[in-house]
Scaffold this motif. Sequence first.
Motif, PDB file in Angstrom:
ATOM      1  N   MET A   1       0.857  -1.174   0.000  1.00  0.00           N
ATOM      2  CA  MET A   1       0.000   0.000   0.000  1.00  0.00           C
ATOM      3  C   MET A   1       0.895   1.226   0.000  1.00  0.00           C
ATOM      4  O   MET A   1       1.740   1.396   0.878  1.00  0.00           O
ATOM      5  N   LEU A   2       0.728   2.062  -1.027  1.00  0.00           N
ATOM      6  CA  LEU A   2       1.576   3.238  -1.204  1.00  0.00           C
ATOM      7  C   LEU A   2       0.773   4.494  -0.898  1.00  0.00           C
ATOM      8  O   LEU A   2      -0.349   4.662  -1.383  1.00  0.00           O
ATOM      9  N   LEU A   3       1.355   5.369  -0.111  1.00  0.00           N
ATOM     10  CA  LEU A   3       0.692   6.610   0.276  1.00  0.00           C
ATOM     11  C   LEU A   3       1.453   7.803  -0.277  1.00  0.00           C
ATOM     12  O   LEU A   3       2.681   7.824  -0.303  1.00  0.00           O
ATOM     13  N   SER A   4       0.723   8.800  -0.707  1.00  0.00           N
ATOM     14  CA  SER A   4       1.312  10.098  -1.030  1.00  0.00           C
ATOM     15  C   SER A   4       0.255  11.158  -0.784  1.00  0.00           C
ATOM     16  O   SER A   4      -0.951  10.864  -0.806  1.00  0.00           O
ATOM     17  N   ARG A   5       0.696  12.365  -0.569  1.00  0.00           N
ATOM     18  CA  ARG A   5      -0.254  13.413  -0.201  1.00  0.00           C
ATOM     19  C   ARG A   5      -1.254  13.691  -1.322  1.00  0.00           C
ATOM     20  O   ARG A   5      -2.422  13.933  -1.078  1.00  0.00           O
ATOM     21  N   VAL A  46       0.652  12.372   5.617  1.00  0.00           N
ATOM     22  CA  VAL A  46       1.273  11.650   6.726  1.00  0.00           C
ATOM     23  C   VAL A  46       1.337  12.481   7.996  1.00  0.00           C
ATOM     24  O   VAL A  46       1.478  11.936   9.093  1.00  0.00           O
ATOM     25  N   THR A  47       1.219  13.788   7.891  1.00  0.00           N
ATOM     26  CA  THR A  47       1.295  14.632   9.088  1.00  0.00           C
ATOM     27  C   THR A  47      -0.041  14.710   9.821  1.00  0.00           C
ATOM     28  O   THR A  47      -0.094  15.267  10.924  1.00  0.00           O
ATOM     29  N   LEU A 101       5.218  10.768  14.232  1.00  0.00           N
ATOM     30  CA  LEU A 101       4.341  10.641  15.395  1.00  0.00           C
ATOM     31  C   LEU A 101       2.938  10.205  14.988  1.00  0.00           C
ATOM     32  O   LEU A 101       2.295   9.406  15.692  1.00  0.00           O
ATOM     33  N   ALA A 102       2.436  10.707  13.850  1.00  0.00           N
ATOM     34  CA  ALA A 102       1.111  10.300  13.388  1.00  0.00           C
ATOM     35  C   ALA A 102       1.100   8.825  12.996  1.00  0.00           C
ATOM     36  O   ALA A 102       0.124   8.100  13.266  1.00  0.00           O
TER      37      ALA A 102
END
Length: 684
Positions: A1-5, A46-47, A101-102
């Motif tokens: 699973m790939l995440l990007s803003r 991610v923040t 931290l998130a």
Amino acid sequence: MLLSRSGLPDRSEWDAHVTGRAGRAIAAIRRMEAAGAEVVVLAADVTRADDMRRVRDEVLARFGRVDVVVHAAGLPGGGMAEVKERAAAEEVLAPKVAGTLALRDAFGDLDLEAVVLCSSITAVAGGFGQVDYCAANNFLDAHARGEHGWRAAAVVSVNWGRWLEVGMAAEVAAPAGFVALRRGDRIRAVDHPILTARHEPDGDGLGWVGGHVAPETHWVLDEHRISGVPVLPGTGHVEMARCASDAVLPPSGGVVELRDVVFVEPLSVADGASAEIRVVFAPEAEGAEFQVRSVIGGRERVHARGTAARVDPGPAPYVDVAAIAARCAPAGTDQGGVPLSGLLELGPHWGRNMRGCHIGRNEALGLFEADDLVALDLDRWGLHPALMDSATSFTWVDIQGHYLPLGYGRITVRDRLPRSFWSHMRFRDSDTDEVLAVDVTFIGMDGTVLAEMSDYVLRRIDTDAVVAGVTAHAGAQRAAADGSVPDEPSAPEGSAGRDGRAAAAGGADTASEVGIRPADGADAFRRLLAVPLGPQVVVAATPLAGYLANVGSVTQETVETELDPAAVAERPARPADEGYVAPRGEVEAAVARLWGEVLGGERIGVDDDFFELGGNSLIAVQLIALIRKELGVRLPMRSLFEEPTVAGVTALIEQTRAATAADAPSAPTGQTVIPRLPRRSEQQ
């Protein structure tokens, strides 16, 4: 699973994205899926803790578990700490600090095999202008070493060194010493087959224009090959310079004119590879200086340079095409294309686009009409590279040997190339067969001028040296892709002629470039997960001690080498002084001094040969630019090939000054002509 803003476009739109970050990500995902992986792409910040909790719910619902979390998000820093704004630094810190931290709050209670935090070697070594980026990565290192709160079997912070071809450095590498690529640039779309975006800086400057090119996606590369290697034609560089100049120069003032365009080094891109293109600008008194650059594997190279300005050329002149044809003899059209170099392998866009040809004394007239294939995207080009290539070299008489373009003295573009047009070539006399020079005018079917090119110069080449250069580039690019290290290419025997050495050297340093190749990085990643090396691991292509010793130790000599390798390359020793003849006047003394600056040495005699002292075409262009700035005389690029001695160049300077004075309007009776003073840029 790939995440990007920002995520990726819907899969139904993927075929429309072949360039840029989205295009490269899509291509990578398709390779993963072809190998058997199931890949899910999510848009998430991610923040933001709520975004990460949403991602947790989705991944557990789909796969049932999470094994490894890899935190690779980040933003590049840059700028002096003394003047850095807090908000800019916080943007760089946020992905590393708040993002970590998130992620922990969302996934920390799961039984994970590993958590990998992608830090940077900058956290260990520091770096000039990298205070925020250094701090952000130090947080990752401290988090992995401390009471981090994860239930994972291993939490490791990896201080990655520089990667080749991929990664943040490849995405944001800036042209050193020419134009600053700064965060905060505004990006505007550009409608062009190669150039896709204009980057406008918030402050002073002209910005830059960029895009990507690859043989698989761009016919201009795929159909123009030397020894099987895709090479962008010189006309491709001209067209990109024209398009970029039109985008960045103020719109008022007329049409785009390119001056002193010089081809520095071929741009070769191996099959399966791609190149980022940047046309960067620096303000100049009468417009802007430009450089056409490529970035392949994190390595930036200059391929063409010149100046650009908007000019008011007045009404388009009319050319009596019938009169030209009447004084020439009809000829066949079987010599179409680019017959000057048997090295070239050309594709269908360079096909049968010439419909008629007339050859006369020192001139030729060709009729060109784009076929259906070329017409498909003709409206997206200003100077269509294949048509322009054919229309500037469709016939030459009694030419022996191989020649490739050196550059243009001046290109004035009044209008785009239509489907049908005439090309009128006028050949210049020359005392040497080292260079060929021609003036070319593109004429519409109604007789109006579309574009004018003066002093189009081609130079004789050493074919073995050119082949060695482009194949070395291709080999280095393929090696970067598969993780192997090719042998250092060597110049073939007899290649150290007037331009042989420079051509053969092109690309040799790419093979030995220091950095982590993608295959090596993947292997290192597997190894550091398999073996408990501790909470912090440095992965670099060179020993850490040597890397630390080199940080911040850039000398002026190093800077000069980076900005202009040709100017400080090893050169042959100056001939013995028994034939030395000292300069005999101010102009000869000035020319000899300028020769010494670009070639090295103080005792340059008036009869010394520029090329015997180690000169090549790139250094010749630099010398001619210095002569223009210091002596106020614009010599054509072929000057040093025709008159390769200080005495010969001095004679050309004096002839040019005399001709300029003769052409100057005489003052009316009782008035005084005000002499032209050099501009400040010329004085400098």
